[in-house]
Design a protein around this motif. Structure first.
Motif, short mmCIF file in Angstrom:
data_model
loop_
_atom_site.label_atom_id
_atom_site.label_comp_id
_atom_site.label_asym_id
_atom_site.label_seq_id
_atom_site.Cartn_x
_atom_site.Cartn_y
_atom_site.Cartn_z
N LEU A 1 0.85 -1.19 0.00
CA LEU A 1 0.00 0.00 0.00
C LEU A 1 0.88 1.23 0.00
O LEU A 1 1.76 1.37 0.84
N SER A 2 0.62 2.13 -0.95
CA SER A 2 1.38 3.36 -1.04
C SER A 2 0.43 4.55 -1.07
O SER A 2 -0.49 4.59 -1.88
N ILE A 3 0.67 5.49 -0.16
CA ILE A 3 -0.04 6.76 -0.20
C ILE A 3 0.98 7.79 -0.66
O ILE A 3 2.02 7.96 -0.03
N GLN A 4 0.68 8.43 -1.78
CA GLN A 4 1.65 9.31 -2.43
C GLN A 4 1.11 10.73 -2.55
O GLN A 4 0.04 10.94 -3.10
N PHE A 5 1.88 11.66 -2.03
CA PHE A 5 1.56 13.07 -2.21
C PHE A 5 2.06 13.48 -3.58
O PHE A 5 3.19 13.15 -3.97
N LYS A 6 1.26 14.23 -4.30
CA LYS A 6 1.62 14.63 -5.67
C LYS A 6 2.71 15.69 -5.72
O LYS A 6 3.37 15.85 -6.73
N HIS A 7 2.90 16.43 -4.63
CA HIS A 7 3.89 17.50 -4.61
C HIS A 7 4.33 17.74 -3.17
O HIS A 7 3.56 17.50 -2.24
N ILE A 8 5.52 18.23 -3.01
CA ILE A 8 6.05 18.51 -1.67
C ILE A 8 5.17 19.52 -0.92
O ILE A 8 4.98 19.40 0.29
N ALA A 9 4.60 20.47 -1.63
CA ALA A 9 3.73 21.46 -0.98
C ALA A 9 2.49 20.79 -0.40
O ALA A 9 2.01 21.19 0.67
N HIS A 10 1.97 19.77 -1.08
CA HIS A 10 0.80 19.05 -0.57
C HIS A 10 1.16 18.26 0.68
O HIS A 10 0.39 18.24 1.66
N ALA A 11 2.32 17.60 0.66
CA ALA A 11 2.77 16.86 1.84
C ALA A 11 2.99 17.81 3.01
O ALA A 11 2.62 17.50 4.15
N PHE A 12 3.56 18.96 2.72
CA PHE A 12 3.81 19.95 3.78
C PHE A 12 2.50 20.40 4.43
O PHE A 12 2.43 20.53 5.65
N LEU A 13 1.47 20.64 3.63
CA LEU A 13 0.18 21.05 4.19
C LEU A 13 -0.37 20.03 5.18
O LEU A 13 -0.86 20.38 6.25
N ASP B 1 -7.64 16.05 -4.28
CA ASP B 1 -6.81 15.38 -5.29
C ASP B 1 -5.33 15.73 -5.15
O ASP B 1 -4.62 15.91 -6.11
N ARG B 2 -4.88 15.83 -3.89
CA ARG B 2 -3.47 16.14 -3.63
C ARG B 2 -2.64 14.87 -3.41
O ARG B 2 -1.43 14.94 -3.27
N MET B 3 -3.31 13.71 -3.33
CA MET B 3 -2.60 12.47 -3.07
C MET B 3 -3.26 11.31 -3.81
O MET B 3 -4.42 11.39 -4.20
N LEU B 4 -2.48 10.25 -3.98
CA LEU B 4 -2.93 9.03 -4.63
C LEU B 4 -2.80 7.87 -3.65
O LEU B 4 -1.92 7.88 -2.79
N VAL B 5 -3.63 6.87 -3.84
CA VAL B 5 -3.52 5.64 -3.06
C VAL B 5 -3.35 4.50 -4.04
O VAL B 5 -4.19 4.31 -4.93
N ASN B 6 -2.26 3.77 -3.91
CA ASN B 6 -2.01 2.56 -4.70
C ASN B 6 -2.06 1.37 -3.75
O ASN B 6 -1.21 1.24 -2.87
N GLY B 7 -3.07 0.54 -3.92
CA GLY B 7 -3.25 -0.61 -3.06
C GLY B 7 -4.71 -0.72 -2.68
O GLY B 7 -5.56 0.05 -3.14
#
Length: 182
Positions: A86-98, A113-119
């Motif tokens: 399972l991977s939760i991925q932020f699309k950009h560093i600014a989104h992760a920072f928020l 829509d700032r992140m994706l979930v694979n799994g």
């Protein structure tokens, strides 16, 4: 002109902050799984050997934890011993920072829509509940209420303080052990 020189420093500061937060969160996930029965119950539903990753796309900071059985999680740092489940991925560093600076809830970031979930989504929901439980312990109540979908009414100050102290002690111990090993 001044802003042109500040932008790269802001980006670097955000990247450093996200990297440190992932290290703290990974160690804290391991710690909370050792002390909290609610987290253990959530994690028991995950298959043994289950690998969870949270990262910034495409090749940014990341944390990887593994369910090692009995509801316990083990922090692997940023290196996976095998393929991720399972991977939760932020699309950009600014989104992760928020999200990691608790300015935006994880659920809001996903809705925006700032992140994706694979799994498997059911595993993502479980991991989100585990992360929320962790945040309720280690963050001040006012900050935690901003970070999690719903702050638990049953969590009282003595339990919160004792659990937070135990988690932070385990995190600090893990950082020291890691420093000694390298």
């Amino acid at each position: 002109m001044f802003a042109k020189h500040i932008q790269p420093m802001v980006f670097q500061a955000r990247r450093l902050y996200v990297d440190v937060m992932f290290q703290v969160m990974g160690r804290a996930l391991q710690a909370v799984s050792e002390i909290d029965s609610a987290v253990q119950a959530e994690a028991r539903a995950l298959p043994d050997g289950f690998l969870f990753e949270m990262m910034v796309m495409p090749h940014g900071s990341r944390l990887i934890v593994e369910h090692i059985g009995s509801g316990r999680l083990h922090y692997h740092g940023d290196k996976a011993p095998r393929p991720i489940d399972l991977s939760i991925q932020f699309k950009h560093i600014a989104h992760a920072f928020l999200v990691l600076s608790f300015q935006e809830k994880t659920s809001v970031a996903f809705a925006n829509d700032r992140m994706l979930v694979n799994g498997e989504i059911s595993y993502a929901v479980r991991m989100t509940r585990i992360l929320n439980r962790l945040e309720t312990f280690i963050l001040p109540k006012l900050v935690a209420q901003r970070a999690v979908k719903e702050y638990p009414k049953s969590l009282h100050l003595p339990e919160k303080l004792i659990s937070a102290a135990r988690i932070y002690l385990k995190v600090a111990t893990n950082f020291v052990e890691t420093a000694r090993a390298s």
